[in-house]
Design a protein around this motif. Structure first.
Motif: not given
Length: 757
Positions: A436-439, A551, A685, A688, A692, A694
């Motif tokens: 949920q936190h790395v594209k 993002i 990091f 967004d 969140t 990322w």
């Protein structure tokens, strides 16, 4: 230090006070200022007493030869009268006709004011041990230290546990040197809860090589009856000096009592017989209690040939919570050697300052290379640029050599390796927070733009997205960010939404052979630049690439003039493996206001709107407001909860802990932790619009100078100081190895990877 020395055995004498001269001489040789006040005669077993009603009169003692009874006593101090005016200079001690406790009072308040305040009172070395409560409660040596504590001075009672009355000068000298080391260690590491220490040193050859332990005092009692023997009243009593010698003989024989058989002459006509009494304690009671005791007390420790250090309050109770072995360093050797060798003066100065402030100058010695160490196994800390770290020395000395980087950590710091680290972990752990936190990233290899079609054959997600974009309006297209796998400082980063744009990016990096008139091959490391001559990429890096969904929209703060920002988080990885997140994070802002890439295709090429790396900005961190403290960002942000910063910090901690576990457990070949290494990483990091965080990338040897001068001490300086406390001091047994975080470093992962030195 200015040290006041007292004792209860009186001036130097091979019969009754054989250790005092050697001890004072050793203190002076170690560079201390030593003032001496002693009883003029034997005052053992008198405790912390004062002789009420007796006038205290001083005489003056001039020590002679070490271990010889050739010192002289004088009625007046040197230079006080005409006949003594020509007396040679030298030490002069004060003798008083009173007790050890009175010696402390006289020494502290009536002499030596010209030498400055007394830093430490040392009572001893006593002629015999003062272990267990039976000895301690009557000891004049401990009584002197108690008086010092009662006067607000740090005090140490020093006693030598002899097993033979043959006074070997070599053994005494070793005990003196060892005692000075113990005293200096205690003075530098004095616990706040302690008022005095009772130190017992076995007077044995090799005592300086034996261990030193914090101990508790063994509680015991006289169990064999009276400590006095009745003697014939008609027989003259021994003088105090001879009686003390008799007792010492008795102690040497471990409890024999030769006086107990002396006949008593009683007068039959009297109901109360007429007797004389002599002090004759039953030492066997003490030795029996020691033999029956368990490890950890002072009596047992000295019996085993080790030095005991008993922390006390001035009420004879040992101070709780101080246990374990005491590690002493040689007087002329530091606790560790340091090699600080950084290319950036900004970092060099802060690392050196952190060592000074958290270790103290006397605990470490700077050197320029491992060749200057006195031995290959000498304790050494290297903080150097990666290429100059002597990893071979560290690997051969894993318990004494600490480095500021792991040898292998590609799983984190190479973008395409990081992509594989995350994707492999998520496949095995679908519930991982990393999902949920790395594209998701697409990595591919490409040497020349003409082979782009082939490179995209396997990158089907990217190819499919670009194909869909062909039929979408600009504002609805999915944009991608391209990053060379081995570049840093923002080099080679581009945005694209079509295959044609991607092809143009690679074509602009290709070398035009016609520009090389010599016809020779272009050096592999030469840089290629864009039209404006900046944000180029080294051609040797044109092989590994990753592409990630861009993002958008990012979080834009009301106070930032719509400038995009990312969070720079400093992460400390220690050994194998603890991971800490430094709470003082930075917000790094882009140079220009943000413009969504779909609104104006021309603005896409203006990377100053999209890249937040201050190294890319003209003037670096000099741009106004480009570097701010995360915790001082806007408190209220539309669409986010009031505690949005706490929420983001917690996300970052969770992601960071999971990321390092993914690398350490899932990519062990490419991230190899070592018990004698630590490393500071800069992890970026991007937040967004929904709040969140990322993960963007992990940087080894981050550019600390980006922080700028304004936040230099507050952020980077504090980071290095905390690193010394958490990573350096515990490794060299100068701090708590079980530390699980501080007010500034939050522990986010504690993995036992089973890797030892």
């Amino acid at each position: 230090m200015h040290i006041l020395v007292v004792n209860d055995d009186g001036p130097p004498s091979n019969e009754s006070s054989p250790y005092i001269h050697s001890f004072v001489h050793t203190l002076q040789s170690a560079g201390h200022t030593v003032s001496v006040v002693l009883p003029h005669q034997q005052r053992s077993w008198i405790g912390k007493a004062h002789l009420i009603g007796a006038a205290v009169k001083p005489t003056y003692f001039r020590p002679g030869t070490l271990h010889e009874d050739d010192g002289t006593t004088h009625e007046y101090p040197r230079g006080c009268c005409a006949e003594d005016a020509e007396a040679p200079e030298g030490d002069e001690w004060i003798l008083i006709n009173s007790t050890p406790a009175s010696c402390v009072q006289i020494g502290l308040y009536h002499y030596f004011q010209d030498r400055g305040p007394v830093d430490l009172v040392v009572s001893g070395p006593n002629y015999g041990r003062n272990t267990t409560s039976l000895f301690a409660m009557s000891s004049g040596t401990i009584g002197g230290a108690m008086e010092g504590a009662a006067c607000g001075k740090r005090s140490i009672a020093l006693s030598y546990a002899f097993s033979s009355r043959s006074h070997d000068p070599v053994v005494i000298a070793e005990a003196s040197r060892h005692s000075v080391r113990v005293i200096e260690h205690l003075a530098k590491n004095w616990d706040d809860g302690v008022q005095l220490y009772s130190v017992n040193v076995p007077l044995e050859p090799g005592v300086s090589e034996s261990k030193v332990w914090y101990t508790e005092m063994l509680e015991n009692q006289w169990s064999s009856g009276s400590c006095f023997d009745a003697v014939d009243a008609a027989v003259p009593l021994e003088d105090p000096g001879h009686r003390e010698q008799t007792l010492r003989d008795q102690e040497e024989k471990l409890g024999e009592n030769p006086a107990s058989n002396v006949a008593v002459n009683s007068v039959k006509r009297s109901r109360i017989p007429h007797k004389h009494f002599i002090w004759a304690p039953k030492f066997a009671d003490v030795y029996k209690s020691v033999e029956a005791s368990t490890p950890g007390n002072d009596g047992w420790t000295v019996k085993e040939g080790m030095t005991s250090v008993t922390p006390l309050r001035a009420n004879f109770m040992h101070a709780p919570g101080i246990k374990g072995e005491i590690k002493l360093s040689d007087n002329d050797e530091p606790s560790l050697y340091s090699i600080v060798d950084c290319d950036v003066p900004y970092v060099q100065e802060l690392v050196e300052h952190a060592l000074q402030s958290r270790l103290g100058k006397d605990r470490y010695r700077p050197v320029s290379s491992v060749s200057e160490l006195p031995a290959s196994s000498a304790p050494v800390f290297q903080y150097r640029e990666y290429e100059r770290l002597d990893f071979e020395q560290a690997m051969l000395n894993s318990t004494s050599s600490l480095t500021n980087a792991y040898i292998i950590r590609k799983a984190l710091i190479r973008k395409h390796y990081l992509s594989n680290t995350v994707s492999n972990w998520i496949i095995k752990h679908p519930e991982s927070i990393l999902a949920q936190h790395v594209k998701f990233s697409i990595d591919f290899e490409l040497d020349y733009a003409e082979f782009l079609d082939d490179a995209l054959l396997e990158a089907y997600e990217l190819r499919e997205s670009l194909e869909k974009n062909e039929s979408k309006p600009d504002t609805e297209k999915e944009w991608w960010i391209l990053k060379p796998g081995m570049s840093d400082r923002g080099q080679g980063i581009r945005l694209f939404s079509s295959e044609d744009q991607l092809r143009e990016i690679f074509e602009e990096w290709e070398v035009d052979d016609s520009d090389d008139e010599s016809g020779s091959e272009r050096p592999e490391e030469e840089s290629s630049h864009d039209d404006e001559g900046n944000n180029g990429v080294i051609t040797s890096q044109l092989r590994h690439f990753i592409a990630q969904p861009y993002i958008d929209p990012p979080l834009l703060l009301p106070s930032s003039s719509r400038r995009k920002f990312h969070i720079r988080t400093y992460v400390l990885a220690v050994g194998a493996l603890k991971v800490y997140v430094f709470k003082e994070m930075l917000a790094l802002f882009a140079a220009k206001p943000y413009c969504p890439p779909g609104e104006d295709e021309d603005e896409v090429k203006d990377l100053a709107r999209h890249l937040t790396n201050t190294c890319f900005q003209e003037g670096g961190s000099a741009n106004a407001g480009s570097v701010r403290r995360f915790w001082q960002l806007d408190h209220h942000v539309p669409g986010l909860a009031p505690n949005w910063k706490e929420n983001i910090f917690n996300q970052i901690c969770s992601v960071t802990g999971e990321l390092f576990e993914a690398a350490a457990r899932g990519m062990m070949v490419h991230f190899q932790t070592l018990p004698n290494a630590f490393e500071l990483f800069g992890i970026d990091f991007l937040v967004d619009k929904s709040g969140t965080a990322w993960l963007l990338e992990v940087n080894a040897f981050p550019d600390f100078a980006q922080t700028g001068e304004e936040l230099r001490e507050l952020v980077v300086g504090k980071l290095f100081e905390e690193t010394v406390d958490v990573a350096v001091k515990p490794f060299f047994n100068l701090g708590d190895s079980s530390v699980n975080g501080t007010d500034h470093l939050k522990l986010v992962a504690h993995l036992n990877l089973g890797r030892t030195g």
